[in-house]
Design an enzyme around this catalytic site. Structure first.
Site, PDB file in Angstrom:
ATOM      1  N   LYS A  34      -9.250  -3.274   5.365  1.00 61.63           N
ATOM      2  CA  LYS A  34      -9.831  -2.177   4.571  1.00 61.63           C
ATOM      3  C   LYS A  34     -10.151  -2.676   3.163  1.00 61.63           C
ATOM      4  O   LYS A  34     -11.247  -2.466   2.648  1.00 61.63           O
ATOM      5  CB  LYS A  34      -8.848  -1.025   4.492  1.00 61.63           C
ATOM      6  CG  LYS A  34      -9.173   0.003   3.399  1.00 61.63           C
ATOM      7  CD  LYS A  34      -8.157   1.114   3.286  1.00 61.63           C
ATOM      8  CE  LYS A  34      -7.003   0.811   2.419  1.00 61.63           C
ATOM      9  NZ  LYS A  34      -7.174   1.052   0.988  1.00 61.63           N
ATOM     10  N   ASN A  35      -9.171  -3.340   2.530  1.00 62.48           N
ATOM     11  CA  ASN A  35      -9.328  -3.688   1.109  1.00 62.48           C
ATOM     12  C   ASN A  35     -10.286  -4.839   0.882  1.00 62.48           C
ATOM     13  O   ASN A  35     -10.653  -5.120  -0.247  1.00 62.48           O
ATOM     14  CB  ASN A  35      -7.961  -3.967   0.483  1.00 62.48           C
ATOM     15  CG  ASN A  35      -7.169  -2.679   0.362  1.00 62.48           C
ATOM     16  OD1 ASN A  35      -7.721  -1.576   0.483  1.00 62.48           O
ATOM     17  ND2 ASN A  35      -5.873  -2.800   0.165  1.00 62.48           N
ATOM     18  N   ARG A 104     -11.054   5.433  -5.197  1.00 64.70           N
ATOM     19  CA  ARG A 104     -10.989   4.611  -6.409  1.00 64.70           C
ATOM     20  C   ARG A 104     -11.850   3.380  -6.279  1.00 64.70           C
ATOM     21  O   ARG A 104     -12.407   2.895  -7.264  1.00 64.70           O
ATOM     22  CB  ARG A 104      -9.546   4.158  -6.664  1.00 64.70           C
ATOM     23  CG  ARG A 104      -8.536   5.199  -6.958  1.00 64.70           C
ATOM     24  CD  ARG A 104      -7.202   4.542  -7.176  1.00 64.70           C
ATOM     25  NE  ARG A 104      -7.351   3.340  -7.974  1.00 64.70           N
ATOM     26  CZ  ARG A 104      -7.557   3.343  -9.283  1.00 64.70           C
ATOM     27  NH1 ARG A 104      -7.699   4.501  -9.901  1.00 64.70           N
ATOM     28  NH2 ARG A 104      -7.678   2.238  -9.963  1.00 64.70           N
ATOM     29  N   CYS A 128      -3.562   8.537  -9.124  1.00 61.78           N
ATOM     30  CA  CYS A 128      -3.446   9.039  -7.756  1.00 61.78           C
ATOM     31  C   CYS A 128      -1.956   9.151  -7.465  1.00 61.78           C
ATOM     32  O   CYS A 128      -1.113   9.063  -8.339  1.00 61.78           O
ATOM     33  CB  CYS A 128      -4.138   8.089  -6.783  1.00 61.78           C
ATOM     34  SG  CYS A 128      -3.343   6.511  -6.692  1.00 61.78           S
ATOM     35  N   ARG A 133      -3.056   4.128 -12.433  1.00 63.90           N
ATOM     36  CA  ARG A 133      -4.194   3.322 -11.964  1.00 63.90           C
ATOM     37  C   ARG A 133      -5.293   3.164 -13.031  1.00 63.90           C
ATOM     38  O   ARG A 133      -6.437   3.533 -12.834  1.00 63.90           O
ATOM     39  CB  ARG A 133      -4.794   3.912 -10.693  1.00 63.90           C
ATOM     40  CG  ARG A 133      -3.840   4.262  -9.589  1.00 63.90           C
ATOM     41  CD  ARG A 133      -3.148   3.086  -8.961  1.00 63.90           C
ATOM     42  NE  ARG A 133      -4.008   2.189  -8.246  1.00 63.90           N
ATOM     43  CZ  ARG A 133      -4.424   2.353  -6.984  1.00 63.90           C
ATOM     44  NH1 ARG A 133      -4.069   3.430  -6.334  1.00 63.90           N
ATOM     45  NH2 ARG A 133      -5.188   1.463  -6.391  1.00 63.90           N
ATOM     46  N   ASP A 320       1.956  -2.919  -0.751  1.00 63.17           N
ATOM     47  CA  ASP A 320       1.462  -2.035   0.313  1.00 63.17           C
ATOM     48  C   ASP A 320       2.378  -2.002   1.530  1.00 63.17           C
ATOM     49  O   ASP A 320       2.229  -1.142   2.392  1.00 63.17           O
ATOM     50  CB  ASP A 320       0.055  -2.456   0.756  1.00 63.17           C
ATOM     51  CG  ASP A 320      -0.967  -2.248  -0.342  1.00 63.17           C
ATOM     52  OD1 ASP A 320      -2.084  -2.776  -0.227  1.00 63.17           O
ATOM     53  OD2 ASP A 320      -0.635  -1.581  -1.339  1.00 63.17           O
ATOM     54  N   VAL A 342       4.948  -3.180  -8.840  1.00 64.89           N
ATOM     55  CA  VAL A 342       3.489  -3.158  -9.070  1.00 64.89           C
ATOM     56  C   VAL A 342       3.007  -1.786  -9.514  1.00 64.89           C
ATOM     57  O   VAL A 342       2.275  -1.635 -10.479  1.00 64.89           O
ATOM     58  CB  VAL A 342       2.737  -3.627  -7.809  1.00 64.89           C
ATOM     59  CG1 VAL A 342       1.234  -3.529  -8.005  1.00 64.89           C
ATOM     60  CG2 VAL A 342       3.152  -5.041  -7.430  1.00 64.89           C
ATOM     61  N   ARG A 412      -7.197   7.208   6.156  1.00 64.98           N
ATOM     62  CA  ARG A 412      -7.961   6.446   5.164  1.00 64.98           C
ATOM     63  C   ARG A 412      -7.845   4.948   5.425  1.00 64.98           C
ATOM     64  O   ARG A 412      -8.747   4.182   5.095  1.00 64.98           O
ATOM     65  CB  ARG A 412      -7.431   6.751   3.746  1.00 64.98           C
ATOM     66  CG  ARG A 412      -7.746   8.122   3.235  1.00 64.98           C
ATOM     67  CD  ARG A 412      -7.364   8.239   1.773  1.00 64.98           C
ATOM     68  NE  ARG A 412      -7.762   7.051   1.075  1.00 64.98           N
ATOM     69  CZ  ARG A 412      -6.963   6.374   0.229  1.00 64.98           C
ATOM     70  NH1 ARG A 412      -5.761   6.813  -0.019  1.00 64.98           N
ATOM     71  NH2 ARG A 412      -7.383   5.289  -0.369  1.00 64.98           N
TER      72      ARG A 412
HETATM   73  C1  EPZ Z   1      -5.704  -3.060  -4.839  1.00 64.59           C
HETATM   74  O1  EPZ Z   1      -5.648  -1.976  -5.753  1.00 64.59           O
HETATM   75  C2  EPZ Z   1      -5.599  -2.441  -3.462  1.00 64.59           C
HETATM   76  N1  EPZ Z   1      -6.714  -1.537  -3.237  1.00 64.59           N
HETATM   77  C3  EPZ Z   1      -4.281  -1.674  -3.344  1.00 64.59           C
HETATM   78  O2  EPZ Z   1      -4.187  -1.180  -2.010  1.00 64.59           O
HETATM   79  C4  EPZ Z   1      -3.126  -2.651  -3.593  1.00 64.59           C
HETATM   80  O3  EPZ Z   1      -1.903  -1.943  -3.544  1.00 64.59           O
HETATM   81  C5  EPZ Z   1      -3.299  -3.297  -4.972  1.00 64.59           C
HETATM   82  O4  EPZ Z   1      -4.590  -3.948  -5.053  1.00 64.59           O
HETATM   83  C6  EPZ Z   1      -2.219  -4.335  -5.260  1.00 64.59           C
HETATM   84  O5  EPZ Z   1      -2.235  -5.317  -4.291  1.00 64.59           O
HETATM   85  C7  EPZ Z   1      -7.934  -2.057  -2.918  1.00 64.59           C
HETATM   86  O6  EPZ Z   1      -8.117  -3.251  -2.851  1.00 64.59           O
HETATM   87  C8  EPZ Z   1      -9.025  -1.069  -2.668  1.00 64.59           C
HETATM   88  P1  EPZ Z   1      -4.404  -3.735  -9.104  1.00 64.59           P
HETATM   89  P2  EPZ Z   1      -6.002  -2.218  -7.318  1.00 64.59           P
HETATM   90  O7  EPZ Z   1      -5.575  -3.593 -10.001  1.00 64.59           O
HETATM   91  O8  EPZ Z   1      -7.074  -3.212  -7.443  1.00 64.59           O
HETATM   92  C9  EPZ Z   1      -2.442  -2.217 -13.102  1.00 64.59           C
HETATM   93  C10 EPZ Z   1      -3.724   0.410  -0.353  1.00 64.59           C
HETATM   94  O9  EPZ Z   1      -2.716   1.065  -0.047  1.00 64.59           O
HETATM   95  N2  EPZ Z   1      -3.809  -2.252 -13.629  1.00 64.59           N
HETATM   96  O10 EPZ Z   1      -3.975  -5.086  -8.675  1.00 64.59           O
HETATM   97  O11 EPZ Z   1      -6.196  -0.899  -7.952  1.00 64.59           O
HETATM   98  C11 EPZ Z   1      -2.268  -1.070 -12.113  1.00 64.59           C
HETATM   99  O12 EPZ Z   1      -1.955   0.125 -12.788  1.00 64.59           O
HETATM  100  C12 EPZ Z   1      -4.106   0.243  -1.809  1.00 64.59           C
HETATM  101  O13 EPZ Z   1      -4.481  -0.154   0.476  1.00 64.59           O
HETATM  102  C13 EPZ Z   1      -4.018  -2.069 -14.996  1.00 64.59           C
HETATM  103  O14 EPZ Z   1      -3.063  -1.878 -15.762  1.00 64.59           O
HETATM  104  O15 EPZ Z   1      -4.618  -2.855  -7.814  1.00 64.59           O
HETATM  105  C14 EPZ Z   1      -1.136  -1.525 -11.240  1.00 64.59           C
HETATM  106  O16 EPZ Z   1       0.093  -1.213 -11.869  1.00 64.59           O
HETATM  107  C15 EPZ Z   1      -3.143   0.930  -2.749  1.00 64.59           C
HETATM  108  N3  EPZ Z   1      -5.285  -2.078 -15.483  1.00 64.59           N
HETATM  109  C16 EPZ Z   1      -1.308  -3.044 -11.207  1.00 64.59           C
HETATM  110  O17 EPZ Z   1      -2.182  -3.378 -12.296  1.00 64.59           O
HETATM  111  C17 EPZ Z   1      -6.366  -2.286 -14.668  1.00 64.59           C
HETATM  112  O18 EPZ Z   1      -7.512  -2.297 -15.176  1.00 64.59           O
HETATM  113  C18 EPZ Z   1      -1.935  -3.539  -9.917  1.00 64.59           C
HETATM  114  O19 EPZ Z   1      -3.183  -2.945  -9.780  1.00 64.59           O
HETATM  115  C19 EPZ Z   1      -6.136  -2.473 -13.287  1.00 64.59           C
HETATM  116  C20 EPZ Z   1      -4.854  -2.455 -12.790  1.00 64.59           C
END
Ligand code: EPZ
Length: 458
Positions: A34-35, A104, A128, A133, A320, A342, A412
């Protein structure tokens, strides 16, 4: 829509009825990631030529992303697990709130829109069920590449005002190895003028999959999968066809399904080094896992004992799979500890697991688990995608029958979830039925707070 309204309409909301205690056997098929699919679909906007994606899972998130691309003017042709995307005539640079709010990953379109149309306007995805996020790292990266980005009234407006309407290379260091921000910057810099480097980049396999597809389109992306990625901007990108990697999170979920039901099982296709941390924790807690044929894994669970886990960015233990693994630890021998590092609000499943008889104490973002002999079938609900999978795994191992509500979350991110498990021996049925004297018990037990009516993007 409250349950009262639902009950008044004589319809019980869709739910799963899960009979616990059934062993699994055979082979569980793993779908495309998916991701990976979501970001690859956004990357299709970077070329005017046709892009064919294969091994795309049939999920509601994919449907929403398809709607978003169509809304921008792209033409999509779908067969079962393939999507052809033609973005030659995209004309709209604005994404509507109702679509962004439900997915998102729609934010991935900003970089490609800036590249193609020189502008983008998108509501902030917002928080969310698993945390705030923020997208500050995405925005900082785009600004470093020369975009003018303004956030006002929760709407992000970005534009490229340079006379050649083109982004320029930059040296960017992420404060956190954000998966999404890394992907946004990689996509936006592919067609920028000059070289871009991303330090402290995320190393997830989905980023490697994105780089592999972009390079097959003519991009020059080096170092994906390491902490430092270098992108040399090119003039244009061509179309390509690309097969999405297997979903490592679905694969990990199935490995845990085998462990929690104490069932030997084969799962695949998988890319084993995408699951390194998960495999080693499953082995540590008492499962033997071996390669089986090409791209398959065979798991044989033995006595399951408690272990300690802290989630972290790849190659660490994936956030995840934190919830599904906690379901396993709920009936493991002895104590265990799971720290979520995370996301700040990713413990929705604890309340539901304790409702089933688990013994979990939450201290900030750390769960202290004392294994119990067995869980009891209950009326339980999912609060987000991965907690839903975790709770259903717990229902598989529980004594008696459970009712699970929250299918809008599960659907989803897991393709044909209960169908795959039923084919392997589970007894799960998806119900959407009118109330009758025989099932009025069910309608009464699906109480108000068990009706998840809001779709939440994770
Ligand atoms: C991706 O989300 C995945 N989603 C998530 O999968 C996954 O849990 C996550 O990466 C971590 O591996 C998709 O790929 C669509 P991050 P993403 O940016 O990109 C902080 C699922 O269940 N952060 O690595 O949103 C954030 O708040 C979903 O399939 C900032 O502070 O994850 C978090 O604490 C859930 N500023 C941490 O980084 C930013 O601009 C990790 O977020 C971006 C993120």
């Amino acid at each position: 829509m409250s349950s009262v309204a639902t009950i008044k309409r004589n319809v019980i909301p869709p739910h799963l009825e899960v009979k616990g205690g059934c062993p699994l056997s055979g082979i569980l098929k793993v779908s495309g990631a998916k991701n990976s699919s979501l970001v690859l679909m956004a990357a299709a906007l970077l070329t005017k030529e046709k892009l064919l994606l294969e091994n795309v899972p049939q999920l509601t998130d994919i449907e929403v992303m398809s709607e978003i691309l169509s809304n921008l003017g792209a033409k999509l042709t779908k067969t079962n697990n393939s999507i052809e995307i033609h973005s030659e005539f995209i004309h709209n640079a604005e994404l509507p709130y109702q679509l962004v709010h439900s997915l998102r990953a729609s934010f991935f379109c900003v970089g490609p829109l800036l590249t193609r149309l020189g502008k983008a306007k998108i509501p902030l995805p917002g928080g969310c069920n698993i945390g705030a996020r923020p997208v500050d790292e995405h925005i900082n990266g785009l600004k470093a590449l020369g975009a003018e980005v303004e956030v006002k009234d929760d709407v992000v407006k970005a534009q490229v005002s340079s006379k050649n309407k083109r982004l320029h290379g930059a040296n960017i260091t992420l404060k956190y190895p954000s998966v999404g921000a890394t992907e946004t910057i990689v996509m936006a810099s592919c067609l920028a003028l000059g070289k871009t480097t991303i330090s402290n980049a995320a190393r997830e396999p989905e980023i490697q999959d994105l780089a592999k597809m972009l390079n097959s389109m003519g991009a020059k992306v080096f170092g994906a999968g390491t902490k430092k990625i270098t992108i040399i901007g090119v003039e244009s990108l061509r179309g390509t066809s690309h097969c999405v990697i297997p979903d490592r999170i679905e694969a990990g979920t199935f490995l845990i399904a085998a462990a929690i039901t104490r069932s030997p099982l084969t799962i695949g296709p998988v890319i084993p080094n995408h699951l390194g941390a998960v495999i080693s924790k499953l082995q540590e807690c008492g499962c033997s896992i071996s390669h089986h044929g090409n791209h398959h894994l065979k798991i044989i669970p033995r006595d399951i004992s408690g272990v300690e886990i802290t989630t972290s960015p790849f190659p660490g233990f994936p956030t995840d799979l934190q919830a599904p693994f906690m379901s396993l630890m709920a009936t493991a021998k002895g104590s265990s500890k799971i720290k979520e590092s995370v996301f700040e609000k990713r413990m929705q499943h604890v309340l539901e697991l304790n409702k089933m008889g688990a013994c979990i104490y939450l201290e900030n973002n750390t769960a202290h688990i004392k294994g119990v002999k067995e869980l009891l079938g209950s009326n339980v609900k999912g609060g987000d995608l991965r907690s839903s999978a975790a709770i259903i795994l717990a229902c598989l191992s529980a004594k008696g029958t459970s009712i699970f509500t929250g299918l809008e979350h599960l659907d989803r991110g897991y393709e044909k979830f209960e169908e795959k498990l039923t084919n392997a021996g589970s007894i799960i049925s998806r119900k959407f039925e009118k109330i009758t004297p025989q099932n009025s018990f069910t309608s009464n037990t699906i109480s108000e707070d068990n009706i998840n009516t809001q779709k939440n993007a994770a």
